[in-house]
Write a protein that holds these residues in place. Structure first.
Motif, PDB file in Angstrom:
ATOM      1  N   ILE A 103     -11.230 -14.748-102.331  1.00 36.31           N
ATOM      2  CA  ILE A 103      -9.915 -15.223-102.781  1.00 36.31           C
ATOM      3  C   ILE A 103      -9.856 -15.254-104.309  1.00 36.31           C
ATOM      4  N   ALA A 104     -10.941 -15.689-104.940  1.00 35.11           N
ATOM      5  CA  ALA A 104     -10.979 -15.709-106.407  1.00 35.11           C
ATOM      6  C   ALA A 104     -10.878 -14.295-106.970  1.00 35.11           C
TER       7      ALA A 104
ATOM      8  N   THR B  20      -7.302 -13.087-106.703  1.00 37.66           N
ATOM      9  CA  THR B  20      -6.434 -13.761-107.668  1.00 37.66           C
ATOM     10  C   THR B  20      -6.627 -13.210-109.069  1.00 37.66           C
TER      11      THR B  20
ATOM     12  N   ALA C  31      -5.030  -9.826-109.373  1.00 37.19           N
ATOM     13  CA  ALA C  31      -3.575  -9.958-109.485  1.00 37.19           C
ATOM     14  C   ALA C  31      -3.148 -10.325-110.899  1.00 37.19           C
ATOM     15  N   VAL C  32      -3.929 -11.132-111.597  1.00 36.95           N
ATOM     16  CA  VAL C  32      -3.600 -11.540-112.965  1.00 36.95           C
ATOM     17  C   VAL C  32      -3.856 -10.399-113.950  1.00 36.95           C
TER      18      VAL C  32
ATOM     19  N   CYS D 159     -13.054  -6.757-104.238  1.00 34.39           N
ATOM     20  CA  CYS D 159     -12.149  -7.183-103.166  1.00 34.39           C
ATOM     21  C   CYS D 159     -12.406  -6.397-101.884  1.00 34.39           C
TER      22      CYS D 159
ATOM     23  N   SER E  21       0.122  -6.094-108.147  1.00 37.34           N
ATOM     24  CA  SER E  21      -0.368  -7.428-108.469  1.00 37.34           C
ATOM     25  C   SER E  21       0.081  -8.430-107.414  1.00 37.34           C
TER      26      SER E  21
ATOM     27  N   ALA F 243      -2.167 -10.828-104.835  1.00 36.09           N
ATOM     28  CA  ALA F 243      -1.924 -12.273-104.766  1.00 36.09           C
ATOM     29  C   ALA F 243      -1.549 -12.691-103.348  1.00 36.09           C
TER      30      ALA F 243
ATOM     31  N   ALA G 121      -4.598 -12.915-101.134  1.00 31.79           N
ATOM     32  CA  ALA G 121      -5.349 -14.152-101.366  1.00 31.79           C
ATOM     33  C   ALA G 121      -4.753 -15.300-100.558  1.00 31.79           C
TER      34      ALA G 121
END
Length: 464
Positions: free
Chosen positions: A333-334, A337, A340-341, A370, A427, A431, A434
């Motif tokens: 999940i991290a 994320t 996505a950023v 991922c 992105s 997200a 996640a």
């Protein structure tokens, strides 16, 4: 029954799996993981060989961009077919025979591709080769997870993705060196020979899954388990554990995946694979081109794409190392994320070349991680009897996303979308994935291993 060496007692049937989960990794176990990593290196080369040689193939046969695109997609179509329809046989006849057979298929496809006389022949052979690769990828990732202990299971499976990235990178360098001097056929020939040589290597060094032998009980199962136990420094079993129910056939395995107990987990994993692999293949396929459209030169665009792939080599290994300390699902999940950023920041940084290249490498690290995280998460989510079926079906769904993403991106660009719009959309995809994983929990019918590799009591629905 054979007499045990003095000072050693036979292991209880349930203790061997616990010993593998909780004990230290033996040299034999790391060796099994290393063989799987090698197989994934070859697969990385075989899958992307068409990308390496596409320009030369197109020039020889006068292909249009759309025709070349079909050739580029043919291998992915084959991988989806192999993952969906061949990999499940690993749950029925064994991981090892399926991997050996699929290696032979991939080697044959590569060697015949070197002698193909038309684009149609080459396309058909790319599908054939992809079927073999799809089976190898699913089976090797399952074996890596089954031979690793609880602490290092995430790293063991993630290293397969590292091997895949290394094989792809080395293949690109080899293609550059060989195509100009010996032609594009030499690249296929080299890959085919290397894959063929791996068949006897895997025959002698790749072990069968202990979990498969325990669950399916093929001929001489107890004897084969005890041979493996001795090689791992474990005491032998006196008898097999009590049998557990297992799906009777391939179709039964698919029905089990969509049973009430597993349906939620299966659908979430399928959707996660589809979204992540769509985003990943968009990034890897379109980044060089979109960097040029954003104002960089052609050479700078290729450099950005290369750095993205190089970053991917380290992403899977880093995720696996983190998974040794933290819950794998939380690490994944991290990663999603952070990816996505980074994507909007990357496409906005093209005016600063150093920043763009740095962000490209970092995005490659996290985006590849991922994919590796999903590879590691999925086998441990299902029980032994449907583990290869579960991973194979998820990979097949993911390949559909991989096939569609580059085409959809091209259509959106034709309709006036900008690179910034595309990267913002991707992105949002990362997200959203996640958030999906926050909903993932072990099914009511608990698998043998949790996503962290720990045993999950039946009925436990606590997220990893």
């Amino acid at each position: 029954m054979s007499r045990l060496p003095e000072g050693r007692s036979a292991a209880q049937p349930t203790s061997l799996r616990a010993a593998l989960d909780d004990g230290p990794m033996s040299r034999f176990q790391w060796g099994a993981v290393a063989v799987c990593v090698l197989l994934n290196m070859l697969d990385g080369f075989d899958v992307l060989v068409m990308s390496f040689t596409g320009k030369a193939v197109s020039a020889q046969w006068g292909l249009s961009p759309s025709q070349l695109g079909l050739l580029l997609s043919a291998g992915l179509v084959g991988m989806a077919l192999g993952a969906m329809f061949v990999a499940p046989w690993a749950d029925r006849i064994g991981r090892r025979p399926v991997i050996l057979g699929c290696l032979a298929v991939a080697a044959t496809g590569m060697l015949l591709s070197a002698a193909s006389q038309s684009a149609v022949q080459l396309g058909a052979l790319r599908v054939f080769t992809g079927i073999g690769i799809g089976g190898v990828l699913a089976g090797s990732n399952v074996i890596s997870g089954e031979y690793a202990n609880r602490r290092w299971r995430g790293l063991a499976v993630s290293l397969n993705s590292t091997g895949y990235a290394i094989g792809a990178t080395l293949g690109g360098l080899l293609a550059v060196a060989m195509t100009g001097s010996y032609g594009w056929r030499s690249v296929f020939l080299t890959g085919g020979i290397a894959t063929a040589l791996t068949v006897p290597l895997a025959y002698f060094l790749l072990p069968e899954s202990v979990d498969f032998l325990t669950t399916r009980r093929p001929r001489r199962a107890l004897e084969r388990i005890n041979v493996l136990a001795r090689r791992m420094g474990r005491p032998p079993l006196e008898h097999l554990p009590e049998p557990t129910a297992a799906p009777a056939g391939i179709s039964a395995g698919f029905r089990e995946l969509l049973s009430p107990a597993l349906r939620r987990t299966t659908l979430l994993l399928w959707l996660a694979f589809f979204l992540v692999m769509a985003g990943f293949y968009f990034v890897t396929s379109w980044t060089p081109t979109l960097l040029v459209e954003a104002g960089l030169s052609g050479t700078q665009g290729l450099t950005g794409g290369t750095l993205l792939n190089l970053g991917g080599i380290f992403g899977a290994a880093a995720l696996g190392a983190l998974a040794a300390r933290f819950a794998l699902r939380n690490v994944l999940i991290a990663y999603l994320t952070v990816t996505a950023v980074l994507l909007p920041a990357f496409i906005a940084s093209t005016s600063a070349l150093g920043a763009a290249f740095t962000l490209g490498a970092v995005i490659g690290l996290f985006a590849n991680g991922c994919v590796a995280g999903l590879y590691a998460l999925t086998p441990a989510t299902y029980g032994t009897e449907i583990r290869a079926t579960g991973l194979g079906s998820a990979l097949a769904i993911g390949r559909i996303g991989a096939i569609l993403a580059p085409t959809v991106a091209g259509s959106l660009l034709d309709n006036g979308w900008t690179p910034q719009n595309l990267y913002l959309t991707v992105s949002a995809i990362f997200a959203g994935t996640a958030l999906l994983l926050l909903l993932l929990r072990p099914a009511a019918k608990a698998p043998a291993l949790s996503p962290q590799g720990a045993a999950v009591p039946e009925g436990n629905s606590t997220p990893a």
